[in-house]
Design a protein around this motif. Structure first.
Motif, PDB file in Angstrom:
ATOM      1  N   MET A   1       0.819  -1.217  -0.011  1.00  0.00           N
ATOM      2  CA  MET A   1      -0.036   0.021   0.112  1.00  0.00           C
ATOM      3  C   MET A   1       0.648   1.261   0.277  1.00  0.00           C
ATOM      4  SD  MET A   1      -1.436   2.805   1.839  1.00  0.00           S
ATOM      5  CE  MET A   1      -1.234   2.218   3.699  1.00  0.00           C
ATOM      6  N   MET A   2       0.477   2.224  -1.257  1.00  0.00           N
ATOM      7  CA  MET A   2       1.213   3.566  -0.960  1.00  0.00           C
ATOM      8  C   MET A   2       0.244   4.629  -0.412  1.00  0.00           C
ATOM      9  SD  MET A   2       3.222   4.941  -4.133  1.00  0.00           S
ATOM     10  CE  MET A   2       3.308   6.857  -4.332  1.00  0.00           C
ATOM     11  N   HIS A   3       0.893   5.592   0.455  1.00  0.00           N
ATOM     12  CA  HIS A   3      -0.080   6.436   1.040  1.00  0.00           C
ATOM     13  C   HIS A   3       0.592   7.739   1.075  1.00  0.00           C
ATOM     14  CE1 HIS A   3      -2.765   7.834   4.817  1.00  0.00           C
ATOM     15  NE2 HIS A   3      -2.949   8.648   3.686  1.00  0.00           N
ATOM     16  N   LEU A   4       0.102   8.721   0.073  1.00  0.00           N
ATOM     17  CA  LEU A   4       0.666   9.891  -0.056  1.00  0.00           C
ATOM     18  C   LEU A   4      -0.001  11.044   1.095  1.00  0.00           C
ATOM     19  CD1 LEU A   4       2.518  12.210  -1.440  1.00  0.00           C
ATOM     20  CD2 LEU A   4       0.483  12.573  -2.972  1.00  0.00           C
ATOM     21  N   ILE A   5       0.845  11.779   1.907  1.00  0.00           N
ATOM     22  CA  ILE A   5       0.336  12.531   2.922  1.00  0.00           C
ATOM     23  C   ILE A   5       0.641  14.024   2.628  1.00  0.00           C
ATOM     24  CG2 ILE A   5       0.256  12.863   5.483  1.00  0.00           C
ATOM     25  CD1 ILE A   5       0.764   9.852   5.895  1.00  0.00           C
ATOM     26  N   LEU A   6      -0.332  14.826   2.570  1.00  0.00           N
ATOM     27  CA  LEU A   6      -0.038  16.105   2.071  1.00  0.00           C
ATOM     28  C   LEU A   6      -0.324  17.037   3.119  1.00  0.00           C
ATOM     29  CD1 LEU A   6      -1.518  16.157  -1.471  1.00  0.00           C
ATOM     30  CD2 LEU A   6       0.846  16.105  -0.942  1.00  0.00           C
ATOM     31  N   GLY A   7       0.218  18.384   3.386  1.00  0.00           N
ATOM     32  CA  GLY A   7      -0.205  19.435   4.256  1.00  0.00           C
ATOM     33  C   GLY A   7       0.613  20.588   4.007  1.00  0.00           C
ATOM     34  N   GLY A   8       0.299  21.534   4.538  1.00  0.00           N
ATOM     35  CA  GLY A   8       0.899  22.692   4.753  1.00  0.00           C
ATOM     36  C   GLY A   8       2.212  22.818   5.867  1.00  0.00           C
ATOM     37  N   SER A   9       2.902  23.834   5.863  1.00  0.00           N
ATOM     38  CA  SER A   9       3.870  23.956   6.890  1.00  0.00           C
ATOM     39  C   SER A   9       3.328  23.885   8.322  1.00  0.00           C
ATOM     40  CB  SER A   9       4.626  25.036   6.783  1.00  0.00           C
ATOM     41  OG  SER A   9       5.537  25.346   7.833  1.00  0.00           O
ATOM     42  N   ILE A 149      10.253  -2.783  -1.958  1.00  0.00           N
ATOM     43  CA  ILE A 149      11.051  -3.477  -0.819  1.00  0.00           C
ATOM     44  C   ILE A 149      10.295  -3.457   0.446  1.00  0.00           C
ATOM     45  CG2 ILE A 149      13.351  -3.419  -1.943  1.00  0.00           C
ATOM     46  CD1 ILE A 149      13.730  -0.647  -0.674  1.00  0.00           C
ATOM     47  N   CYS A 150       9.036  -3.036   0.301  1.00  0.00           N
ATOM     48  CA  CYS A 150       8.291  -2.821   1.755  1.00  0.00           C
ATOM     49  C   CYS A 150       6.785  -3.318   1.656  1.00  0.00           C
ATOM     50  CB  CYS A 150       8.434  -1.446   2.151  1.00  0.00           C
ATOM     51  SG  CYS A 150       7.613  -0.196   1.250  1.00  0.00           S
ATOM     52  N   LYS A 151       6.283  -3.411   2.547  1.00  0.00           N
ATOM     53  CA  LYS A 151       4.768  -3.784   2.699  1.00  0.00           C
ATOM     54  C   LYS A 151       3.923  -2.493   2.457  1.00  0.00           C
ATOM     55  CE  LYS A 151       2.732  -4.934   6.542  1.00  0.00           C
ATOM     56  NZ  LYS A 151       1.649  -3.734   6.822  1.00  0.00           N
ATOM     57  N   ASP A 152       4.378  -1.414   3.230  1.00  0.00           N
ATOM     58  CA  ASP A 152       3.477  -0.191   2.992  1.00  0.00           C
ATOM     59  C   ASP A 152       4.618   0.807   3.157  1.00  0.00           C
ATOM     60  OD1 ASP A 152       0.754  -1.184   3.626  1.00  0.00           O
ATOM     61  OD2 ASP A 152       1.723  -1.711   5.639  1.00  0.00           O
ATOM     62  N   LEU A 153       4.320   2.038   1.937  1.00  0.00           N
ATOM     63  CA  LEU A 153       5.147   3.168   1.729  1.00  0.00           C
ATOM     64  C   LEU A 153       4.248   4.410   2.099  1.00  0.00           C
ATOM     65  CD1 LEU A 153       7.721   4.819   0.818  1.00  0.00           C
ATOM     66  CD2 LEU A 153       6.716   4.356  -1.559  1.00  0.00           C
ATOM     67  N   ALA A 188      -0.593   7.443  -8.401  1.00  0.00           N
ATOM     68  CA  ALA A 188       0.022   6.378  -8.166  1.00  0.00           C
ATOM     69  C   ALA A 188      -0.296   5.626  -6.961  1.00  0.00           C
ATOM     70  CB  ALA A 188       1.420   6.389  -8.249  1.00  0.00           C
ATOM     71  N   SER A 189      -0.787   6.301  -6.004  1.00  0.00           N
ATOM     72  CA  SER A 189      -1.218   6.152  -4.641  1.00  0.00           C
ATOM     73  C   SER A 189      -2.211   5.309  -4.504  1.00  0.00           C
ATOM     74  CB  SER A 189      -1.039   7.319  -3.533  1.00  0.00           C
ATOM     75  OG  SER A 189       0.291   8.004  -3.687  1.00  0.00           O
ATOM     76  N   ASP A 190      -2.585   4.529  -3.507  1.00  0.00           N
ATOM     77  CA  ASP A 190      -3.749   3.790  -3.184  1.00  0.00           C
ATOM     78  C   ASP A 190      -4.565   4.703  -2.190  1.00  0.00           C
ATOM     79  OD1 ASP A 190      -2.911   0.939  -4.305  1.00  0.00           O
ATOM     80  OD2 ASP A 190      -1.134   1.240  -2.861  1.00  0.00           O
ATOM     81  N   ARG A 191      -3.784   5.537  -1.235  1.00  0.00           N
ATOM     82  CA  ARG A 191      -4.289   6.335  -0.623  1.00  0.00           C
ATOM     83  C   ARG A 191      -3.788   7.777  -0.466  1.00  0.00           C
ATOM     84  NH1 ARG A 191      -6.208   4.469   5.758  1.00  0.00           N
ATOM     85  NH2 ARG A 191      -7.793   6.152   5.959  1.00  0.00           N
ATOM     86  N   VAL A 192      -4.468   8.898  -0.441  1.00  0.00           N
ATOM     87  CA  VAL A 192      -3.930  10.183  -0.617  1.00  0.00           C
ATOM     88  C   VAL A 192      -4.863  10.869   0.889  1.00  0.00           C
ATOM     89  CG1 VAL A 192      -3.784  12.630  -1.435  1.00  0.00           C
ATOM     90  CG2 VAL A 192      -3.364  10.468  -2.833  1.00  0.00           C
ATOM     91  N   PRO A 200      -6.566  14.864   9.619  1.00  0.00           N
ATOM     92  CA  PRO A 200      -6.539  14.350   8.474  1.00  0.00           C
ATOM     93  C   PRO A 200      -7.754  14.296   7.545  1.00  0.00           C
ATOM     94  CG  PRO A 200      -6.649  12.729  10.214  1.00  0.00           C
ATOM     95  CD  PRO A 200      -6.801  13.885  10.785  1.00  0.00           C
ATOM     96  N   VAL A 201      -7.687  14.453   6.362  1.00  0.00           N
ATOM     97  CA  VAL A 201      -8.885  14.597   5.564  1.00  0.00           C
ATOM     98  C   VAL A 201      -8.494  13.649   4.345  1.00  0.00           C
ATOM     99  CG1 VAL A 201     -10.398  15.954   3.993  1.00  0.00           C
ATOM    100  CG2 VAL A 201      -9.602  16.991   6.168  1.00  0.00           C
ATOM    101  N   LEU A 202      -9.431  12.436   4.399  1.00  0.00           N
ATOM    102  CA  LEU A 202      -9.141  11.646   3.040  1.00  0.00           C
ATOM    103  C   LEU A 202      -9.604  12.190   1.928  1.00  0.00           C
ATOM    104  CD1 LEU A 202      -8.242   8.527   2.616  1.00  0.00           C
ATOM    105  CD2 LEU A 202     -10.416   8.025   2.826  1.00  0.00           C
ATOM    106  N   LEU A 203      -8.623  12.237   0.861  1.00  0.00           N
ATOM    107  CA  LEU A 203      -8.937  12.512  -0.580  1.00  0.00           C
ATOM    108  C   LEU A 203      -8.998  11.348  -1.716  1.00  0.00           C
ATOM    109  CD1 LEU A 203      -6.301  15.527  -0.957  1.00  0.00           C
ATOM    110  CD2 LEU A 203      -8.767  15.650  -0.079  1.00  0.00           C
ATOM    111  N   LYS A 204      -8.541  10.343  -1.263  1.00  0.00           N
ATOM    112  CA  LYS A 204      -8.435   9.101  -2.209  1.00  0.00           C
ATOM    113  C   LYS A 204      -8.100   7.883  -1.474  1.00  0.00           C
ATOM    114  CE  LYS A 204      -5.920   7.198  -6.152  1.00  0.00           C
ATOM    115  NZ  LYS A 204      -4.834   7.400  -6.930  1.00  0.00           N
ATOM    116  N   GLU A 205      -9.077   6.875  -1.664  1.00  0.00           N
ATOM    117  CA  GLU A 205      -9.036   5.344  -1.351  1.00  0.00           C
ATOM    118  C   GLU A 205      -9.131   4.472  -2.244  1.00  0.00           C
ATOM    119  OE1 GLU A 205      -9.008   3.170   3.053  1.00  0.00           O
ATOM    120  OE2 GLU A 205     -10.422   4.553   2.565  1.00  0.00           O
ATOM    121  N   ARG A 206      -8.328   3.435  -2.412  1.00  0.00           N
ATOM    122  CA  ARG A 206      -8.677   2.450  -3.368  1.00  0.00           C
ATOM    123  C   ARG A 206      -8.459   0.987  -3.072  1.00  0.00           C
ATOM    124  NH1 ARG A 206      -4.807   4.008  -8.374  1.00  0.00           N
ATOM    125  NH2 ARG A 206      -2.618   3.337  -7.581  1.00  0.00           N
TER     126      ARG A 206
END
Length: 206
Positions: A1-9, A149-153, A188-192, A200-206
């Motif tokens: 699973m690949m999870h992109l986490i965005l946010g401001g400073s 090389i990992c289970k979750d990124l 490319a992410s499974d979750r954003v 946290p506000v979920l923007l994408k999940e598949r």
């Protein structure tokens, strides 16, 4: 699973990412790829705060401020050299022992990688004279290859184009590149997730 986490400073994105990494790992190996360079007292203080916050959580740290290379990370896992390369943790007095070395054979099936963060990695890649010439495709491929090389990124990055300020041409180019990279990683992410004021506000999940 690949999870992109965005946010401001100072949005709380790093703290959220760390908690998510711990939850996913469930006492399995955790690798923290740190990208910030300590070039001035303010940055060094930020690094120290991050290291102190992570202390005792079970992360093993590897500093990669630029030239993120899949083969380098893979080699460190294969040989168990991450304990020797964890300068940030060791420098803060949290000495890592040989027993905490991570190994690729078990890491690929159960390990978690947290990359924090893309904005620092990109800035170093573009502006640091020691880095290789910046290539957007190679830059993104280096990040995406970590999935092998990992289970979750988990990947932390900054939001851009939100302050409405017109910067100089060099800065504008950096902001534009970061925006494009965030879009590529998001696709490319499974979750954003976007972190706003620590929430946290979920923007994408598949």
């Amino acid at each position: 699973m690949m999870h992109l986490i965005l946010g401001g400073s100072a949005s709380g994105k790093s703290e959220y990412a760390e908690k998510e990494a711990l939850r996913l790992a469930a006492n399995q190996p955790l690798l923290y790829l740190a990208t910030m360079k300590g070039d001035d007292p303010e940055t060094l203080a930020r690094i120290d705060r991050h290291v102190r916050r992570r202390r005792g959580m079970g992360f093993v740290s590897l500093e990669i401020p630029y030239n993120l290379d899949f083969d380098r990370v893979k080699e460190c896992l294969l040989t168990g050299l991450i304990s020797d390369l964890a300068k940030g943790e060791a420098g803060a007095g949290n000495r890592l022992k040989r027993g905490k070395a991570l190994h690729l054979q078990t890491f690929s099936s159960s390990g978690v990688i947290l990359l924090d963060c893309v904005s620092n990695l990109l800035a170093n890649q573009i502006f640091d004279r020691h880095a290789m010439a910046y290539d957007p495709d190679r830059f993104c491929e280096g990040i995406l290859s970590l999935r092998e090389i990992c289970k979750d990124l988990l990947i932390v990055s900054n939001n851009v184009h939100e302050d409405g300020i017109c910067y100089d041409e060099v800065t504008q180019n950096y902001i534009a590149q970061l925006g494009l990279i965030n879009r590529r990683l998001g696709r490319a992410s499974d979750r954003v997730t976007e972190v706003l004021a620590g929430l946290p506000v979920l923007l994408k999940e598949r």
